[in-house]
Write a protein that holds these residues in place. Structure first.
Motif, short mmCIF file in Angstrom:
data_model
loop_
_atom_site.label_atom_id
_atom_site.label_comp_id
_atom_site.label_asym_id
_atom_site.label_seq_id
_atom_site.Cartn_x
_atom_site.Cartn_y
_atom_site.Cartn_z
N GLY A 15 0.80 -1.22 0.00
CA GLY A 15 0.00 0.00 0.00
C GLY A 15 0.83 1.27 0.00
N GLU A 16 2.13 1.16 0.23
CA GLU A 16 3.02 2.33 0.20
C GLU A 16 3.31 2.79 -1.23
OE1 GLU A 16 6.56 1.34 2.34
OE2 GLU A 16 5.46 0.73 4.16
N GLU A 56 10.19 -13.16 1.27
CA GLU A 56 8.91 -13.77 1.61
C GLU A 56 7.95 -13.85 0.43
OE1 GLU A 56 7.93 -15.24 4.56
OE2 GLU A 56 10.08 -15.04 4.84
N LEU A 57 8.15 -13.02 -0.58
CA LEU A 57 7.15 -12.93 -1.65
C LEU A 57 6.93 -14.25 -2.36
CD1 LEU A 57 7.85 -9.44 -3.23
CD2 LEU A 57 5.91 -10.13 -1.83
N GLY A 58 7.99 -15.01 -2.55
CA GLY A 58 7.83 -16.30 -3.23
C GLY A 58 7.18 -17.36 -2.37
N GLN A 59 7.03 -17.09 -1.07
CA GLN A 59 6.49 -18.09 -0.15
C GLN A 59 5.07 -17.77 0.31
OE1 GLN A 59 9.36 -19.35 2.91
NE2 GLN A 59 10.82 -17.96 1.96
N VAL A 60 4.58 -16.58 0.01
CA VAL A 60 3.24 -16.17 0.47
C VAL A 60 2.24 -16.53 -0.62
CG1 VAL A 60 1.82 -14.29 1.32
CG2 VAL A 60 4.25 -14.34 1.85
N GLY A 61 1.55 -17.64 -0.42
CA GLY A 61 0.75 -18.20 -1.50
C GLY A 61 -0.36 -17.32 -2.02
N LEU A 62 -1.02 -16.56 -1.15
CA LEU A 62 -2.20 -15.80 -1.57
C LEU A 62 -1.97 -14.30 -1.58
CD1 LEU A 62 -5.02 -17.78 0.26
CD2 LEU A 62 -4.50 -17.79 -2.16
N VAL A 63 -0.69 -13.90 -1.56
CA VAL A 63 -0.44 -12.46 -1.51
C VAL A 63 -1.03 -11.74 -2.72
CG1 VAL A 63 1.82 -12.61 -2.62
CG2 VAL A 63 1.31 -10.71 -1.12
N HIS A 64 -1.11 -12.46 -3.85
CA HIS A 64 -1.56 -11.81 -5.08
C HIS A 64 -3.03 -11.42 -5.04
CE1 HIS A 64 -2.49 -16.06 -5.54
NE2 HIS A 64 -3.41 -15.73 -6.40
N ILE A 65 -3.78 -11.89 -4.07
CA ILE A 65 -5.18 -11.47 -4.02
C ILE A 65 -5.42 -10.46 -2.90
CG2 ILE A 65 -6.01 -13.61 -5.04
CD1 ILE A 65 -7.07 -14.41 -2.28
N ARG A 91 -3.93 -3.98 -6.68
CA ARG A 91 -3.92 -2.63 -7.24
C ARG A 91 -2.64 -2.38 -8.04
NH1 ARG A 91 -1.90 2.28 -5.33
NH2 ARG A 91 -1.17 1.21 -3.46
N MET A 92 -1.49 -2.84 -7.49
CA MET A 92 -0.25 -2.68 -8.23
C MET A 92 -0.27 -3.47 -9.53
SD MET A 92 3.65 -3.92 -7.43
CE MET A 92 3.21 -5.53 -8.10
N ALA A 93 -0.72 -4.72 -9.45
CA ALA A 93 -0.75 -5.57 -10.65
C ALA A 93 -1.68 -4.99 -11.71
CB ALA A 93 -1.19 -6.98 -10.27
N ALA A 94 -2.84 -4.53 -11.29
CA ALA A 94 -3.79 -3.94 -12.24
C ALA A 94 -3.20 -2.69 -12.87
CB ALA A 94 -5.11 -3.61 -11.54
N GLY A 95 -2.48 -1.89 -12.07
CA GLY A 95 -1.86 -0.68 -12.60
C GLY A 95 -0.78 -1.00 -13.63
N LEU A 96 0.04 -2.01 -13.36
CA LEU A 96 1.06 -2.40 -14.33
C LEU A 96 0.44 -2.94 -15.61
CD1 LEU A 96 3.83 -4.07 -12.12
CD2 LEU A 96 4.10 -2.06 -13.59
N LEU A 97 -0.59 -3.76 -15.47
CA LEU A 97 -1.26 -4.31 -16.65
C LEU A 97 -1.86 -3.19 -17.50
CD1 LEU A 97 -2.98 -7.50 -15.21
CD2 LEU A 97 -1.02 -7.40 -16.76
N ALA A 98 -2.39 -2.16 -16.85
CA ALA A 98 -2.94 -1.03 -17.59
C ALA A 98 -1.85 -0.33 -18.39
CB ALA A 98 -3.61 -0.05 -16.64
N GLN A 99 -0.66 -0.22 -17.80
CA GLN A 99 0.46 0.41 -18.51
C GLN A 99 0.86 -0.41 -19.73
OE1 GLN A 99 1.75 3.33 -17.89
NE2 GLN A 99 0.68 3.74 -15.98
N PHE A 100 0.94 -1.71 -19.56
CA PHE A 100 1.35 -2.56 -20.68
C PHE A 100 0.26 -2.63 -21.76
CE2 PHE A 100 4.15 -4.67 -17.37
CZ PHE A 100 5.29 -4.05 -17.83
N GLU A 101 -1.00 -2.54 -21.35
CA GLU A 101 -2.09 -2.54 -22.32
C GLU A 101 -2.06 -1.28 -23.18
OE1 GLU A 101 -6.99 -2.78 -22.55
OE2 GLU A 101 -5.97 -2.78 -20.61
N VAL A 102 -1.95 -0.12 -22.53
CA VAL A 102 -1.99 1.13 -23.28
C VAL A 102 -0.73 1.29 -24.14
CG1 VAL A 102 -0.85 2.68 -21.61
CG2 VAL A 102 -2.69 3.55 -23.05
N ALA A 103 0.36 0.64 -23.72
CA ALA A 103 1.60 0.70 -24.50
C ALA A 103 1.49 -0.08 -25.80
CB ALA A 103 2.77 0.17 -23.68
#
Length: 241
Positions: free
Chosen positions: A80-81, A117-126, A132-144
C-alpha cells in the motif's frame, strides 16, 4: 466436496471480528511490520507480537489463523506504500513503469524481510494492495500496445527483475547492519581481500578499480537503473507484435 476439492481459505475473504474487540486487524498488522522491520522474519511469533501489543496471543488468533496469514497481511500492507499513476498513457508508459519499479525496489529495501517472503506467500496476489499494483502495471502494458497474451508475462518479467535485485540487496544490507559498519566502511574493508584474490583476473580488477571512488549506494542505484532499462528495452521490442 472432498478435502482435495475444497477452495483454499483466504484471510482476505474471511469476515473480521466485530470492532468491540480490544485489538483491530490493522493494529496487529502495523505492530507486526514494526517487529519485522526491526528484527527480521525469524523474530516474528504470535507470542512475541502479543507481548508487543500488551495482549494475549489468543486475542490475535481471533483476527489471523496463524503466522502465515499474518505475513500475508503484512506483505500486502506494505504494498500500500506504492504510489501508482492515476492513469496510463501510451507515450508515458515507460516512464510510469520505471517509477513503479523504482518504488517497488525502494519499498523492498525499507522492509528488508519482504523480498525473500514474496515467493512463499501463496495468496499475496489477491490482497487488495498487491492487486492494485498488478492492475496498474497491466494497464500500462495494455496502453503501450503489448499483445494481450503477453501483458501478464511482461509484468512478471519486470517484477521478477525488481524483486530479485531487491532480495539480493536486502540480504547484503542486512549483513552490513549486523556488522555495525556503514556500507562505505564495509566495502572499504573488503577491498584488500578482493584485490589479493583477483590479482590473476585483470578484467575484474579493472572493473572494481573504475568504481572504487564512487559511493556504494550510487553503484547499486546505477546498476539497478541499467538493468531496468535493459529489461524495458527488451519488453519494448514486443510492442505491436
Amino acid at each position: 466436496m472432498s478435502a482435495e476439492e475444497k477452495p483454499i481459505a483466504s484471510v482476505w475473504t474471511r469476515p473480521q471480528p466485530r470492532q468491540r474487540e480490544q485489538l483491530t486487524r490493522e493494529q496487529i498488522v502495523a505492530a507486526a511490520i514494526e517487529l519485522l522491520d526491526a528484527e527480521g522474519i525469524e523474530a516474528l511469533s504470535m507470542r512475541k507480537l502479543g507481548t508487543r501489543l500488551k495482549a494475549a496471543a489468543t486475542s490475535l488468533y481471533r483476527h489471523v489463523a496463524n503466522k502465515d496469514e499474518l505475513i500475508q497481511l503484512a506483505v500486502d500492507d506494505v504494498f500500500g506504500e506504492l504510489h501508482m499513476p492515476v492513469s496510463a498513457e501510451r507515450g508515458q508508459w515507460r516512464a510510469d513503469v520505471t517509477c513503479i519499479a523504482t518504488e517497488l525496489r525502494a519499498m523492498s529495501l525499507r522492509h528488508r524481510w519482504l523480498a525473500a517472503e514474496l515467493g512463499q506467500v501463496g495468496l499475496v496476489h489477491i490482497g487488495p494492495n498487491a492487486m492494485r499494483m498488478a492492475a496498474g502495471l497491466l494497464a500500462q502494458f495494455e496502453v503501450a500496445g503489448f499483445p494481450a497474451d503477453e501483458r501478464d508475462r511482461a509484468m512478471g518479467t519486470l517484477t521478477a527483475y525488481v524483486i530479485g535485485i531487491a532480495a539480493s540487496e536486502a540480504a547484503y544490507l542486512s549483513l552490513i547492519a549486523r556488522s555495525g559498519r556503514t556500507e562505505q566502511e564495509w566495502v572499504a574493508g573488503l577491498r584488500p581481500a578482493f584485490d589479493d584474490a583477483s590479482h590473476q583476473y585483470q578484467r575484474l580488477r579493472e572493473g572494481s578499480s573504475a568504481q572504487q571512488d564512487l559511493p556504494p549506494q550510487q553503484i547499486r542505484d546505477d546498476d539497478f537503473a541499467y538493468g531496468l532499462e535493459r529489461v524495458l528495452d527488451g519488453l519494448n521490442s514486443r510492442i505491436g507484435t
